[in-house]
Enzyme design. Structure first.
Site, PDB file in Angstrom:
ATOM      1  N   HIS A 133       0.774  -1.454   0.402  1.00 36.88           N
ATOM      2  CA  HIS A 133       0.077   0.211  -0.284  1.00 36.88           C
ATOM      3  C   HIS A 133       0.856   1.557   0.212  1.00 36.88           C
ATOM      4  CE1 HIS A 133       0.888   0.713   4.473  1.00 36.88           C
ATOM      5  NE2 HIS A 133       0.463  -0.665   4.248  1.00 36.88           N
ATOM      6  N   GLY A 134       0.298   2.088   0.179  1.00 38.53           N
ATOM      7  CA  GLY A 134       1.103   3.613  -0.234  1.00 38.53           C
ATOM      8  C   GLY A 134       2.011   3.474   0.388  1.00 38.53           C
TER       9      GLY A 134
END
Length: 165
Positions: A14-15
């Site tokens: 994820h980010g």
């Protein structure tokens, strides 16, 4: 393999992982180690899409990681290993994959789990796996992003009285 980071995060890529951790560790490749994700084509596709363009990623089974580790296929390659659970980490360590440290990034709350931080919730199975990893001499450190101060997971587990001795 030059394992720069082993991380448990049930969101996998994820980010935060894609940007902060890959920059901080200087990795070339991300190996997502999840039997469930490896057998789910849509999830595999989505995880690969979340990877920064300059980094290669693979979604593999635990057995595939063990085989890669033993084969020397990625010797010298700077790698990040991502797992969804401490049980999966313990399984590959017991099969011979050498890890010095595990970063615990996020384990979401669900029924039967107790929150030990605002982003880590553990049940008894999680605690037992972490105890076994700690007993094998593996550092268990909690940080969401590289700039955070390291916190010892075993201290949090003791503080929350999750050890059943």
């Amino acid at each position: 393999m030059d394992i720069r980071l082993t991380r448990i995060d049930d969101r996998l890529i994820h980010g935060q992982v894609a940007t902060a951790w890959s920059k901080a560790t200087g990795i070339e490749r991300i190996l997502v180690v999840s039997d469930e994700a490896a057998h789910d084509e849509l999830r595999k596709f989505l995880l690969k899409q979340a990877t920064p363009p300059s980094i290669k990623s693979h979604v593999i089974t635990k057995q595939k990681l063990i085989d890669i580790d033993q084969s020397g296929l990625f010797d010298g390659t700077k790698i990040m290993l991502l797992f969804a659970s401490p049980q999966d980490v313990l399984e590959v360590v017991l099969a011979g994959v050498h890890l010095k440290s595990v970063n615990i990034g996020g384990m979401r709350f669900s029924e039967g789990k107790k929150m030990v931080t605002n982003f880590i919730s553990l049940d008894n199975e999680d605690v037992q796996a972490f105890v076994k990893l700690a007993n094998l001499g593996i550092e268990l450190e909690v940080r969401q992003v590289p700039a955070d101060r390291k916190t010892d997971l075993m201290q949090l587990i003791k503080k929350e009285k999750l050890l059943h001795e």
